[in-house]
Design a protein around this motif. Structure first.
Motif, PDB file in Angstrom:
ATOM      1  N   ALA A   1      81.427 -17.157  24.711  1.00 19.72           N
ATOM      2  CA  ALA A   1      80.638 -17.722  26.007  1.00 19.72           C
ATOM      3  C   ALA A   1      80.623 -17.973  26.212  1.00 19.72           C
ATOM      4  CB  ALA A   1      79.122 -16.733  24.718  1.00 19.72           C
ATOM      5  N   THR A   2      80.171 -18.632  27.580  1.00 19.22           N
ATOM      6  CA  THR A   2      79.612 -19.808  28.458  1.00 19.22           C
ATOM      7  C   THR A   2      78.409 -20.587  27.598  1.00 19.22           C
ATOM      8  OG1 THR A   2      78.322 -18.935  29.846  1.00 19.22           O
ATOM      9  CG2 THR A   2      80.151 -18.862  30.822  1.00 19.22           C
ATOM     10  N   TRP A   3      77.746 -20.306  26.910  1.00 21.96           N
ATOM     11  CA  TRP A   3      76.201 -20.655  26.352  1.00 21.96           C
ATOM     12  C   TRP A   3      77.005 -21.480  24.827  1.00 21.96           C
ATOM     13  CZ3 TRP A   3      75.664 -17.884  21.701  1.00 21.96           C
ATOM     14  CH2 TRP A   3      76.239 -16.422  22.128  1.00 21.96           C
ATOM     15  N   CYS A   4      78.392 -20.868  24.778  1.00 25.94           N
ATOM     16  CA  CYS A   4      78.394 -21.758  23.197  1.00 25.94           C
ATOM     17  C   CYS A   4      79.222 -22.396  23.223  1.00 25.94           C
ATOM     18  CB  CYS A   4      78.871 -20.601  22.451  1.00 25.94           C
ATOM     19  SG  CYS A   4      80.454 -20.534  21.033  1.00 25.94           S
ATOM     20  N   ALA A   5      78.226 -23.820  22.733  1.00 25.66           N
ATOM     21  CA  ALA A   5      78.617 -25.431  23.102  1.00 25.66           C
ATOM     22  C   ALA A   5      80.253 -25.434  22.549  1.00 25.66           C
ATOM     23  CB  ALA A   5      78.066 -26.384  22.831  1.00 25.66           C
ATOM     24  N   PRO A   6      80.836 -25.193  21.067  1.00 22.69           N
ATOM     25  CA  PRO A   6      82.190 -25.461  20.760  1.00 22.69           C
ATOM     26  C   PRO A   6      83.084 -23.912  21.325  1.00 22.69           C
ATOM     27  CG  PRO A   6      80.922 -24.315  18.913  1.00 22.69           C
ATOM     28  CD  PRO A   6      79.688 -24.594  20.121  1.00 22.69           C
ATOM     29  N   CYS A   7      82.670 -23.219  21.644  1.00 24.02           N
ATOM     30  CA  CYS A   7      82.699 -22.076  22.884  1.00 24.02           C
ATOM     31  C   CYS A   7      83.954 -23.016  23.852  1.00 24.02           C
ATOM     32  CB  CYS A   7      82.925 -20.873  23.517  1.00 24.02           C
ATOM     33  SG  CYS A   7      82.373 -20.288  21.783  1.00 24.02           S
ATOM     34  N   VAL A   8      82.897 -23.434  24.467  1.00 21.44           N
ATOM     35  CA  VAL A   8      83.389 -24.788  26.257  1.00 21.44           C
ATOM     36  C   VAL A   8      84.023 -25.556  25.507  1.00 21.44           C
ATOM     37  CG1 VAL A   8      82.019 -25.758  27.269  1.00 21.44           C
ATOM     38  CG2 VAL A   8      80.653 -23.357  27.111  1.00 21.44           C
ATOM     39  N   GLU A   9      83.782 -26.428  24.965  1.00 21.91           N
ATOM     40  CA  GLU A   9      84.417 -27.428  24.649  1.00 21.91           C
ATOM     41  C   GLU A   9      86.272 -26.860  24.692  1.00 21.91           C
ATOM     42  OE1 GLU A   9      85.186 -30.333  20.113  1.00 21.91           O
ATOM     43  OE2 GLU A   9      83.377 -29.444  20.533  1.00 21.91           O
ATOM     44  N   GLU A  10      86.298 -25.804  23.527  1.00 14.61           N
ATOM     45  CA  GLU A  10      87.814 -25.064  23.168  1.00 14.61           C
ATOM     46  C   GLU A  10      88.362 -24.205  24.087  1.00 14.61           C
ATOM     47  OE1 GLU A  10      88.542 -22.655  19.750  1.00 14.61           O
ATOM     48  OE2 GLU A  10      87.411 -21.216  20.720  1.00 14.61           O
ATOM     49  N   MET A  11      87.927 -24.028  25.641  1.00 14.71           N
ATOM     50  CA  MET A  11      88.178 -23.529  26.741  1.00 14.71           C
ATOM     51  C   MET A  11      89.503 -24.245  26.693  1.00 14.71           C
ATOM     52  SD  MET A  11      87.883 -20.488  26.119  1.00 14.71           S
ATOM     53  CE  MET A  11      87.539 -19.737  27.642  1.00 14.71           C
ATOM     54  N   PRO A  12      89.422 -25.603  27.542  1.00  7.57           N
ATOM     55  CA  PRO A  12      89.854 -26.050  28.479  1.00  7.57           C
ATOM     56  C   PRO A  12      91.776 -26.358  27.442  1.00  7.57           C
ATOM     57  CG  PRO A  12      88.297 -27.572  28.704  1.00  7.57           C
ATOM     58  CD  PRO A  12      88.486 -26.498  27.542  1.00  7.57           C
ATOM     59  N   ALA A  13      91.672 -26.377  26.209  1.00  6.21           N
ATOM     60  CA  ALA A  13      92.912 -26.360  25.051  1.00  6.21           C
ATOM     61  C   ALA A  13      93.213 -24.846  25.542  1.00  6.21           C
ATOM     62  CB  ALA A  13      92.358 -26.540  23.744  1.00  6.21           C
ATOM     63  N   LEU A  14      92.664 -23.840  25.661  1.00 10.99           N
ATOM     64  CA  LEU A  14      93.324 -22.207  25.297  1.00 10.99           C
ATOM     65  C   LEU A  14      93.821 -21.909  26.862  1.00 10.99           C
ATOM     66  CD1 LEU A  14      90.203 -20.100  23.943  1.00 10.99           C
ATOM     67  CD2 LEU A  14      92.112 -20.531  22.919  1.00 10.99           C
ATOM     68  N   ASP A  15      93.297 -23.190  27.954  1.00 13.72           N
ATOM     69  CA  ASP A  15      93.960 -22.166  28.690  1.00 13.72           C
ATOM     70  C   ASP A  15      95.278 -23.147  29.358  1.00 13.72           C
ATOM     71  OD1 ASP A  15      93.210 -21.947  31.933  1.00 13.72           O
ATOM     72  OD2 ASP A  15      93.271 -24.182  32.550  1.00 13.72           O
ATOM     73  N   ARG A  16      95.304 -24.324  28.415  1.00  7.33           N
ATOM     74  CA  ARG A  16      96.650 -24.845  28.632  1.00  7.33           C
ATOM     75  C   ARG A  16      97.848 -23.597  27.612  1.00  7.33           C
ATOM     76  NH1 ARG A  16      93.216 -29.628  27.983  1.00  7.33           N
ATOM     77  NH2 ARG A  16      93.072 -29.942  25.867  1.00  7.33           N
TER      78      ARG A  16
END
Length: 194
Positions: free
Chosen positions: A76-91
């Motif tokens: 979710a966009t409000w989840c800080a650890p989620c936000v942190e890992e999204m660029p790595a998931l994109d790569r």
């Protein structure tokens, strides 16, 4: 004075140190507490059936990706650890797409498409598809205890591993683990090559 590991620390200093960690962002708190996610492998088990939506609101299932490996990421966009890992998931999506492995980042944001599109634009996420789980169907079906949770699904549609918490998915070690767990792609048939 408080006594800590044989060192004398003024009570005020101890409270300030504790307050610093408590005031830190959740992702930093997790790292400081050693709560970084670990990929836990298990016996292969069938993935439960659940539905999720694409950007247009059309319903999908994991079975709509036959023969593909999946990384089902609940976030979710409000989840800080989620936000942190999204660029790595994109790569990770960029690194594995040609091998028939798809990252299904299922957002539980109630703001739906608008919230996720805005987030993707702001964070420079360009390779992940926009997938939505606004009612938490995937979270319930997979028995997720929190966000983010990522499930590695092999090409036969079986859960092979799961990770609770954030991870550096695009690290060489994680990419190798995902490839191994998902298994090799089926060789192209002669009629498919023509």
């Amino acid at each position: 004075m408080a006594l800590l590991s044989g060192l004398s620390v003024p009570r005020r200093g101890l409270l300030l140190a504790a307050g610093t960690l408590a005031a830190a962002p959740p992702a930093r708190q997790a790292r400081a507490a050693g709560a970084i996610g670990k990929l836990v492998e298990g016996e292969p088990k069938p993935l439960p059936d659940f539905t999720f939506l694409d950007a247009e609101g059309k319903e999908h299932r994991a079975a709509d990706f036959p023969g593909q490996g999946l990384l089902v990421n609940l976030w979710a966009t409000w989840c800080a650890p989620c936000v942190e890992e999204m660029p790595a998931l994109d790569r990770t999506q960029a690194a594995l797409a040609a091998e028939g492995i798809t990252v299904l980042a299922l957002s539980s944001d109630r703001g739906g498409r608008a919230a996720v599109e805005s987030f993707y634009r702001d964070k420079g996420i360009r390779r992940l598809g926009l997938w939505l789980d606004p009612r938490g169907a995937a979270q319930r079906a997979l028995g997720a205890r929190g966000l983010p949770t990522t499930v590695v699904v092999d090409r036969g549609g079986r859960e092979r591993a799961r990770l609770e918490g954030a991870a550096t998915w695009d690290s060489p070690e994680m990419l190798a683990a995902v490839r191994r767990l998902v298994g090799p792609a089926a060789p192209a048939r002669e009629q498919d090559k023509a």
